[in-house]
Design a protein around this motif. Structure first.
Motif, PDB file in Angstrom:
ATOM      1  N   THR A  65     -16.100  -2.139 -52.589  1.00  0.00           N
ATOM      2  CA  THR A  65     -17.728  -2.092 -51.679  1.00  0.00           C
ATOM      3  C   THR A  65     -17.820  -0.504 -53.069  1.00  0.00           C
ATOM      4  O   THR A  65     -18.821  -0.040 -53.631  1.00  0.00           O
ATOM      5  CB  THR A  65     -17.711  -1.573 -50.638  1.00  0.00           C
ATOM      6  N   LEU A  66     -16.517  -0.002 -52.765  1.00  0.00           N
ATOM      7  CA  LEU A  66     -16.328   1.292 -53.838  1.00  0.00           C
ATOM      8  C   LEU A  66     -15.989   0.964 -55.493  1.00  0.00           C
ATOM      9  O   LEU A  66     -17.501   1.883 -55.800  1.00  0.00           O
ATOM     10  CB  LEU A  66     -15.152   1.646 -53.576  1.00  0.00           C
ATOM     11  N   PHE A  67     -16.623   0.084 -55.606  1.00  0.00           N
ATOM     12  CA  PHE A  67     -16.409  -0.546 -57.097  1.00  0.00           C
ATOM     13  C   PHE A  67     -18.271  -0.661 -57.084  1.00  0.00           C
ATOM     14  O   PHE A  67     -18.758  -0.084 -58.019  1.00  0.00           O
ATOM     15  CB  PHE A  67     -16.075  -1.787 -57.703  1.00  0.00           C
TER      16      PHE A  67
ATOM     17  N   HIS B  95     -17.887  -2.723 -65.436  1.00  0.00           N
ATOM     18  CA  HIS B  95     -17.113  -3.084 -64.780  1.00  0.00           C
ATOM     19  C   HIS B  95     -17.339  -5.060 -63.959  1.00  0.00           C
ATOM     20  O   HIS B  95     -18.205  -5.329 -64.550  1.00  0.00           O
ATOM     21  CB  HIS B  95     -18.428  -3.256 -62.923  1.00  0.00           C
ATOM     22  N   MET B  96     -16.359  -5.323 -64.478  1.00  0.00           N
ATOM     23  CA  MET B  96     -15.415  -6.790 -63.867  1.00  0.00           C
ATOM     24  C   MET B  96     -15.339  -7.152 -62.186  1.00  0.00           C
ATOM     25  O   MET B  96     -14.535  -6.585 -62.342  1.00  0.00           O
ATOM     26  CB  MET B  96     -14.435  -6.601 -64.960  1.00  0.00           C
ATOM     27  N   PRO B  97     -16.564  -7.859 -62.293  1.00  0.00           N
ATOM     28  CA  PRO B  97     -16.020  -7.709 -60.773  1.00  0.00           C
ATOM     29  C   PRO B  97     -15.267  -9.084 -60.500  1.00  0.00           C
ATOM     30  O   PRO B  97     -14.494  -9.556 -61.554  1.00  0.00           O
ATOM     31  CB  PRO B  97     -18.010  -8.185 -60.689  1.00  0.00           C
ATOM     32  N   GLN B  98     -14.900  -9.438 -58.920  1.00  0.00           N
ATOM     33  CA  GLN B  98     -14.165  -9.836 -59.004  1.00  0.00           C
ATOM     34  C   GLN B  98     -14.302 -11.460 -58.807  1.00  0.00           C
ATOM     35  O   GLN B  98     -15.633 -11.282 -58.762  1.00  0.00           O
ATOM     36  CB  GLN B  98     -13.734 -10.160 -57.497  1.00  0.00           C
ATOM     37  N   GLY B  99     -13.379 -12.053 -59.202  1.00  0.00           N
ATOM     38  CA  GLY B  99     -14.175 -13.706 -59.609  1.00  0.00           C
ATOM     39  C   GLY B  99     -13.925 -14.024 -61.000  1.00  0.00           C
ATOM     40  O   GLY B  99     -14.475 -13.044 -62.323  1.00  0.00           O
ATOM     41  N   ASP B 100     -14.657 -14.938 -61.433  1.00  0.00           N
ATOM     42  CA  ASP B 100     -14.318 -15.052 -62.801  1.00  0.00           C
ATOM     43  C   ASP B 100     -15.709 -14.861 -64.052  1.00  0.00           C
ATOM     44  O   ASP B 100     -16.126 -14.381 -64.940  1.00  0.00           O
ATOM     45  CB  ASP B 100     -14.290 -16.855 -63.960  1.00  0.00           C
TER      46      ASP B 100
ATOM     47  N   TYR C 192     -13.864   1.890 -66.504  1.00  0.00           N
ATOM     48  CA  TYR C 192     -13.451   0.477 -66.372  1.00  0.00           C
ATOM     49  C   TYR C 192     -12.530   0.711 -64.818  1.00  0.00           C
ATOM     50  O   TYR C 192     -12.450   1.073 -64.476  1.00  0.00           O
ATOM     51  CB  TYR C 192     -12.177   0.301 -67.443  1.00  0.00           C
ATOM     52  N   LEU C 193     -13.595  -0.812 -64.387  1.00  0.00           N
ATOM     53  CA  LEU C 193     -13.898  -0.897 -62.805  1.00  0.00           C
ATOM     54  C   LEU C 193     -13.387  -1.758 -63.205  1.00  0.00           C
ATOM     55  O   LEU C 193     -13.998  -3.076 -63.504  1.00  0.00           O
ATOM     56  CB  LEU C 193     -15.196  -0.128 -61.986  1.00  0.00           C
ATOM     57  N   VAL C 194     -12.366  -2.845 -62.770  1.00  0.00           N
ATOM     58  CA  VAL C 194     -11.432  -4.363 -63.118  1.00  0.00           C
ATOM     59  C   VAL C 194     -11.402  -4.548 -61.323  1.00  0.00           C
ATOM     60  O   VAL C 194     -10.453  -4.657 -59.936  1.00  0.00           O
ATOM     61  CB  VAL C 194     -10.294  -3.600 -63.803  1.00  0.00           C
TER      62      VAL C 194
ATOM     63  N   ALA D 184      -8.225  -2.845 -59.440  1.00  0.00           N
ATOM     64  CA  ALA D 184      -8.298  -2.631 -57.991  1.00  0.00           C
ATOM     65  C   ALA D 184      -7.498  -4.386 -57.184  1.00  0.00           C
ATOM     66  O   ALA D 184      -7.437  -5.494 -57.801  1.00  0.00           O
ATOM     67  CB  ALA D 184      -9.819  -2.744 -56.509  1.00  0.00           C
ATOM     68  N   GLU D 185      -6.213  -4.181 -56.405  1.00  0.00           N
ATOM     69  CA  GLU D 185      -5.432  -5.719 -56.843  1.00  0.00           C
ATOM     70  C   GLU D 185      -5.078  -6.013 -54.881  1.00  0.00           C
ATOM     71  O   GLU D 185      -4.903  -4.532 -53.994  1.00  0.00           O
ATOM     72  CB  GLU D 185      -4.612  -4.873 -57.339  1.00  0.00           C
TER      73      GLU D 185
END
Length: 230
Positions: free
Chosen positions: A49-51, A94-99, A170-172, A204-205
């Protein structure tokens, strides 16, 4: 490691959520040029949500978000994504979660999709070469449909696409999600090879061990609040 003083991102009293749900609560967060920051927390506590708030993709938000001195936040109650293209042009990747892939497109076509800005599109062949040095296994897969690749290969494609522009931030989001430990370490090592060129990266991890020794700072996120030196 000592962080440089130039601010890439400043978030002040940010609250954001979806419908009636508040996920982020008056959050403050600063990122400096040259930093790689790890953001650790369980699912549902606000990392994505922050991203999404920084990218203008939440249902509603209020508070200040400054990217390289440009205000991209403020009060917004509708129109998720309406200003995202402008935020990208200011230097956000922004590289979102998942593929986050298009199964029928080739690896090369996915990389071209990432060359969003006018300059990146003109230089897409040179940028593709640079990205393939970060993710060498993709060099032999340029013509392959992404839907037929392995999980690790698809993740590399998704991340490589986000590196096709020269971003200031970069947001990963969860790069190791669903991957075997060895592949996860390889993906994280590849992200460490990215030349930030005066920009910054936030990863984010859930797996802190993947971030330890690789990041300038590691922050914890719990119930929509950051824990540590933000």
């Amino acid at each position: 490691m000592t962080a440089p003083s130039t601010e890439v991102l400043r978030v002040t009293r940010l609250s954001a959520g979806y419908g009636p749900l508040t996920v982020l609560h008056d959050l403050d967060f600063t990122v400096h040029a040259g930093e790689r920051i790890g953001l650790v927390g369980l699912n549902g506590h606000g990392k994505s949500t922050l991203f999404r708030a920084i990218s203008g993709l939440t249902d509603w938000q209020r508070g200040s978000i400054q990217l390289s001195g440009h205000e991209i936040g403020g009060t917004r109650s509708q129109g998720a994504g309406r200003n995202t293209h402008r935020i990208v042009r200011l230097g956000l990747a922004h590289m979102p979660q998942g593929d986050a892939i298009f199964p029928g497109l080739s690896v090369a076509q996915h990389l071209d999709c990432g060359a969003y800005t006018r300059q990146a599109w003109r230089e897409r062949m040179q940028r593709r070469d640079a990205v393939l040095k970060i993710f060498p296994p993709l060099s032999k897969l340029l013509d392959a449909p992404v839907g037929k690749l392995s999980g690790g290969e698809r993740r590399m494609v998704s991340l490589a696409r986000g590196l096709m522009v020269d971003a200031v931030l970069y947001l990963v989001d969860e790069p190791s999600l669903g991957l075997a430990p060895k592949i996860s370490r390889g993906v994280m090592d590849a992200l460490m090879r990215v030349d930030l060129r005066g920009g910054a990266m936030v990863i984010a991890e859930q797996n802190m061990s993947l971030l330890e020794g690789r990041c300038n700072r590691i922050l914890g996120m719990h119930a929509g609040q950051l824990k540590g030196s933000a």
